[in-house]
Design a protein around this motif. Structure first.
Motif, PDB file in Angstrom:
ATOM      1  N   THR A  86       1.130  -1.153  -0.016  1.00 24.43           N
ATOM      2  CA  THR A  86      -0.299   0.345  -0.106  1.00 24.43           C
ATOM      3  C   THR A  86       1.014   1.183   0.222  1.00 24.43           C
ATOM      4  O   THR A  86       1.227   2.152  -0.788  1.00 24.43           O
ATOM      5  CB  THR A  86      -0.666  -0.199   1.623  1.00 24.43           C
ATOM      6  OG1 THR A  86      -1.823  -1.418   1.373  1.00 24.43           O
ATOM      7  CG2 THR A  86      -1.985   1.327   1.025  1.00 24.43           C
ATOM      8  N   LEU A  87       2.016   1.547   1.032  1.00 25.38           N
ATOM      9  CA  LEU A  87       2.665   2.130   0.550  1.00 25.38           C
ATOM     10  C   LEU A  87       3.332   2.732  -0.775  1.00 25.38           C
ATOM     11  O   LEU A  87       3.496   3.514  -0.978  1.00 25.38           O
ATOM     12  CB  LEU A  87       3.859   2.230   1.682  1.00 25.38           C
ATOM     13  CG  LEU A  87       3.188   2.517   3.044  1.00 25.38           C
ATOM     14  CD1 LEU A  87       4.498   2.453   4.225  1.00 25.38           C
ATOM     15  CD2 LEU A  87       2.882   4.179   3.857  1.00 25.38           C
ATOM     16  N   HIS A  88       3.859   1.312  -1.253  1.00 28.35           N
ATOM     17  CA  HIS A  88       4.638   1.776  -2.460  1.00 28.35           C
ATOM     18  C   HIS A  88       3.336   2.335  -3.282  1.00 28.35           C
ATOM     19  O   HIS A  88       4.140   3.380  -4.208  1.00 28.35           O
ATOM     20  CB  HIS A  88       5.378   0.458  -2.942  1.00 28.35           C
ATOM     21  CG  HIS A  88       5.602   0.009  -4.151  1.00 28.35           C
ATOM     22  ND1 HIS A  88       6.843   0.420  -4.668  1.00 28.35           N
ATOM     23  CD2 HIS A  88       4.866   0.023  -5.350  1.00 28.35           C
ATOM     24  CE1 HIS A  88       6.685   0.869  -5.958  1.00 28.35           C
ATOM     25  NE2 HIS A  88       5.903   0.241  -6.422  1.00 28.35           N
ATOM     26  N   LYS A 111      14.096  16.259   7.491  1.00 32.24           N
ATOM     27  CA  LYS A 111      13.250  16.603   8.565  1.00 32.24           C
ATOM     28  C   LYS A 111      11.932  17.055   7.210  1.00 32.24           C
ATOM     29  O   LYS A 111      11.336  18.122   7.253  1.00 32.24           O
ATOM     30  CB  LYS A 111      13.554  18.267   9.045  1.00 32.24           C
ATOM     31  CG  LYS A 111      12.264  19.026  10.326  1.00 32.24           C
ATOM     32  CD  LYS A 111      12.866  19.915  10.677  1.00 32.24           C
ATOM     33  CE  LYS A 111      12.041  20.808  12.492  1.00 32.24           C
ATOM     34  NZ  LYS A 111      12.552  21.664  12.335  1.00 32.24           N
ATOM     35  N   PRO A 112      11.535  15.989   7.165  1.00 38.15           N
ATOM     36  CA  PRO A 112       9.796  15.865   5.924  1.00 38.15           C
ATOM     37  C   PRO A 112       8.508  16.827   7.013  1.00 38.15           C
ATOM     38  O   PRO A 112       8.563  16.228   8.622  1.00 38.15           O
ATOM     39  CB  PRO A 112      10.616  14.552   5.756  1.00 38.15           C
ATOM     40  CG  PRO A 112      10.298  13.945   6.919  1.00 38.15           C
ATOM     41  CD  PRO A 112      11.787  14.179   7.424  1.00 38.15           C
ATOM     42  N   MET A 113       8.052  16.926   6.278  1.00 30.50           N
ATOM     43  CA  MET A 113       6.487  16.853   6.643  1.00 30.50           C
ATOM     44  C   MET A 113       5.522  15.349   7.007  1.00 30.50           C
ATOM     45  O   MET A 113       4.237  15.391   7.275  1.00 30.50           O
ATOM     46  CB  MET A 113       5.808  18.066   5.456  1.00 30.50           C
ATOM     47  CG  MET A 113       6.191  19.235   5.834  1.00 30.50           C
ATOM     48  SD  MET A 113       4.995  19.997   4.761  1.00 30.50           S
ATOM     49  CE  MET A 113       6.163  21.459   4.624  1.00 30.50           C
ATOM     50  N   LEU A 114       6.507  14.284   6.193  1.00 25.31           N
ATOM     51  CA  LEU A 114       5.239  13.327   5.832  1.00 25.31           C
ATOM     52  C   LEU A 114       6.146  12.261   5.941  1.00 25.31           C
ATOM     53  O   LEU A 114       7.236  12.203   5.292  1.00 25.31           O
ATOM     54  CB  LEU A 114       4.744  13.073   4.808  1.00 25.31           C
ATOM     55  CG  LEU A 114       3.787  11.937   4.121  1.00 25.31           C
ATOM     56  CD1 LEU A 114       3.064  11.290   5.426  1.00 25.31           C
ATOM     57  CD2 LEU A 114       3.696  11.566   2.561  1.00 25.31           C
ATOM     58  N   ARG A 115       5.692  11.011   7.298  1.00 24.70           N
ATOM     59  CA  ARG A 115       6.727   9.723   7.161  1.00 24.70           C
ATOM     60  C   ARG A 115       6.086   8.779   7.052  1.00 24.70           C
ATOM     61  O   ARG A 115       4.487   8.587   7.156  1.00 24.70           O
ATOM     62  CB  ARG A 115       7.211   9.793   8.833  1.00 24.70           C
ATOM     63  CG  ARG A 115       8.744   8.791   8.843  1.00 24.70           C
ATOM     64  CD  ARG A 115       8.945   9.190  10.334  1.00 24.70           C
ATOM     65  NE  ARG A 115       7.272   8.795  11.291  1.00 24.70           N
ATOM     66  CZ  ARG A 115       8.253   7.301  11.612  1.00 24.70           C
ATOM     67  NH1 ARG A 115       8.462   6.620  11.306  1.00 24.70           N
ATOM     68  NH2 ARG A 115       7.590   7.008  12.150  1.00 24.70           N
ATOM     69  N   PHE A 116       6.790   7.774   6.272  1.00 24.78           N
ATOM     70  CA  PHE A 116       5.784   6.833   5.967  1.00 24.78           C
ATOM     71  C   PHE A 116       6.329   5.590   6.774  1.00 24.78           C
ATOM     72  O   PHE A 116       7.880   5.703   6.880  1.00 24.78           O
ATOM     73  CB  PHE A 116       6.600   6.218   4.739  1.00 24.78           C
ATOM     74  CG  PHE A 116       5.471   7.135   3.775  1.00 24.78           C
ATOM     75  CD1 PHE A 116       4.379   6.675   3.408  1.00 24.78           C
ATOM     76  CD2 PHE A 116       6.699   7.788   2.865  1.00 24.78           C
ATOM     77  CE1 PHE A 116       3.479   7.525   2.126  1.00 24.78           C
ATOM     78  CE2 PHE A 116       6.154   8.660   2.086  1.00 24.78           C
ATOM     79  CZ  PHE A 116       4.749   8.264   1.330  1.00 24.78           C
ATOM     80  N   ASN A 117       5.501   4.470   7.856  1.00 24.57           N
ATOM     81  CA  ASN A 117       6.335   3.718   8.192  1.00 24.57           C
ATOM     82  C   ASN A 117       5.482   1.884   7.524  1.00 24.57           C
ATOM     83  O   ASN A 117       4.133   2.301   7.836  1.00 24.57           O
ATOM     84  CB  ASN A 117       5.551   3.923  10.388  1.00 24.57           C
ATOM     85  CG  ASN A 117       5.770   2.775  10.515  1.00 24.57           C
ATOM     86  OD1 ASN A 117       6.778   1.908  10.626  1.00 24.57           O
ATOM     87  ND2 ASN A 117       4.990   2.541  11.438  1.00 24.57           N
ATOM     88  N   GLU A 118       5.928   1.007   7.391  1.00 17.71           N
ATOM     89  CA  GLU A 118       5.404   0.291   6.527  1.00 17.71           C
ATOM     90  C   GLU A 118       4.730  -0.907   8.293  1.00 17.71           C
ATOM     91  O   GLU A 118       5.906  -0.780   8.880  1.00 17.71           O
ATOM     92  CB  GLU A 118       6.806  -0.533   6.030  1.00 17.71           C
ATOM     93  CG  GLU A 118       6.554  -2.164   5.855  1.00 17.71           C
ATOM     94  CD  GLU A 118       7.464  -2.479   4.682  1.00 17.71           C
ATOM     95  OE1 GLU A 118       7.893  -3.584   4.600  1.00 17.71           O
ATOM     96  OE2 GLU A 118       7.913  -1.609   3.727  1.00 17.71           O
ATOM     97  N   LEU A 119       4.691  -1.698   7.854  1.00 20.51           N
ATOM     98  CA  LEU A 119       3.743  -2.334   9.088  1.00 20.51           C
ATOM     99  C   LEU A 119       3.493  -4.303   8.254  1.00 20.51           C
ATOM    100  O   LEU A 119       3.683  -4.776   7.481  1.00 20.51           O
ATOM    101  CB  LEU A 119       1.891  -2.395   9.148  1.00 20.51           C
ATOM    102  CG  LEU A 119       1.646  -0.879  10.228  1.00 20.51           C
ATOM    103  CD1 LEU A 119       0.336  -0.419   9.822  1.00 20.51           C
ATOM    104  CD2 LEU A 119       2.265  -0.794  11.627  1.00 20.51           C
ATOM    105  N   GLU A 120       2.982  -5.026   9.267  1.00 22.18           N
ATOM    106  CA  GLU A 120       3.188  -6.752   7.809  1.00 22.18           C
ATOM    107  C   GLU A 120       1.809  -6.900   8.953  1.00 22.18           C
ATOM    108  O   GLU A 120       1.691  -6.497   9.908  1.00 22.18           O
ATOM    109  CB  GLU A 120       4.476  -7.086   8.776  1.00 22.18           C
ATOM    110  CG  GLU A 120       5.930  -6.914   8.337  1.00 22.18           C
ATOM    111  CD  GLU A 120       6.907  -8.038   9.092  1.00 22.18           C
ATOM    112  OE1 GLU A 120       6.967  -8.772   9.531  1.00 22.18           O
ATOM    113  OE2 GLU A 120       8.382  -7.273   8.449  1.00 22.18           O
TER     114      GLU A 120
END
Length: 255
Positions: A86-88, A111-120
């Motif tokens: 989904t993140l991809h 120092k971004p405004m958006l961070r992605f965190n991958e879940l399993e």
């Protein structure tokens, strides 16, 4: 834990029909559909985490606007959580500098405004006395449901899914399940379409509910607006043990 239904429709058409987004307390969103538009700026600023069930537009379309609206006003990034596939999709097809800027690199990657965190699948994470766990779902794109757990029990949101045995197994293993929000997008006459689109119709919903040994309150979501009255009529004839009700925008559920 309080869950406010910002939007729960399978489409648009007036203020009552807002697409999927649930706000957990004041700092978490589950999906980011058009329902997010009802939030005021101070409420948007309070959002720290967004959990995405899958990358279809009705569930993510307001994510770019959320980041664009509050990113510069915050001192830390908003974190978007989802499974890797989904993140991809989101990174490749939305935050790609073509459809929308890549806010994971603005103002810079340090120092971004958006961070992605991958879940399993099966993973759980703790957020201030709340546990959010990734559940299986079966849709036309990689998809997940989510379990929200606090001291008062658990709420499960199916996201978009067709019949999914692993989801049923997970639900039946929850001895604290209080609330189950599950989609039903199509009428029984659209059974073949439901199969192709990997959604539920009422007869398929009945199969799912009959397979549950737990006894949560059941709320139906994601009705297509043009077919909503027919879907409601078809679900109303269900004679099973559980008694489904219909989720409404602005409804508040407490766990």
């Amino acid at each position: 834990m309080e869950v406010r239904i910002l939007g729960c429709s399978g489409g648009i058409g007036g203020l009552a029909h807002r697409t999927t987004s649930l706000m957990v307390d004041d700092d978490i969103l589950i999906d980011c559909g058009t329902g997010v538009a009802v939030l005021e700026l101070d409420q948007l600023l309070a959002i720290e985490h967004v959990f995405i069930t899958h990358a279809h537009l009705d569930h993510v379309c307001f994510l770019p606007f959320l980041i664009d609206t509050v990113g510069e006003l915050r001192d830390r990034p908003i974190t978007v959580h989802a499974v890797a596939e989904t993140l991809h999709i989101i990174r490749s097809h939305i935050f790609n500098w073509l459809i929308w800027p890549d806010f994971s690199a603005i103002p810079d990657r340090a120092k971004p405004m958006l961070r992605f965190n991958e879940l399993e699948q099966g993973e759980s994470m703790e957020l201030a006395n709340r546990t959010i766990s990734v559940l299986p779902a079966l849709h036309t794109v990689p998809a997940s449901g989510f379990r929200l757990q606090s001291e008062g029990g658990s709420l499960v949101f199916s996201g978009d899914t067709t019949l999914c045995d692993p989801l049923v197994e997970a639900l039946n293993a929850m001895d604290d399940l209080k609330t189950f929000i599950v989609e039903t997008a199509f009428t029984n006459a659209q059974h073949d379409l439901a199969l192709a689109a990997r959604h539920l119709c009422p007869n398929m919903l009945f199969t799912l509910l009959d397979s549950l040994s737990v006894s949560p309150e059941v709320y139906i979501t994601h009705l297509k607006p043009a077919q909503a009255d027919q879907i409601r009529s078809e679900i109303a004839v269900y004679q099973g043990r559980l008694k489904p009700r219909f989720l409404e925008s602005d409804q508040i559920l407490r766990i």
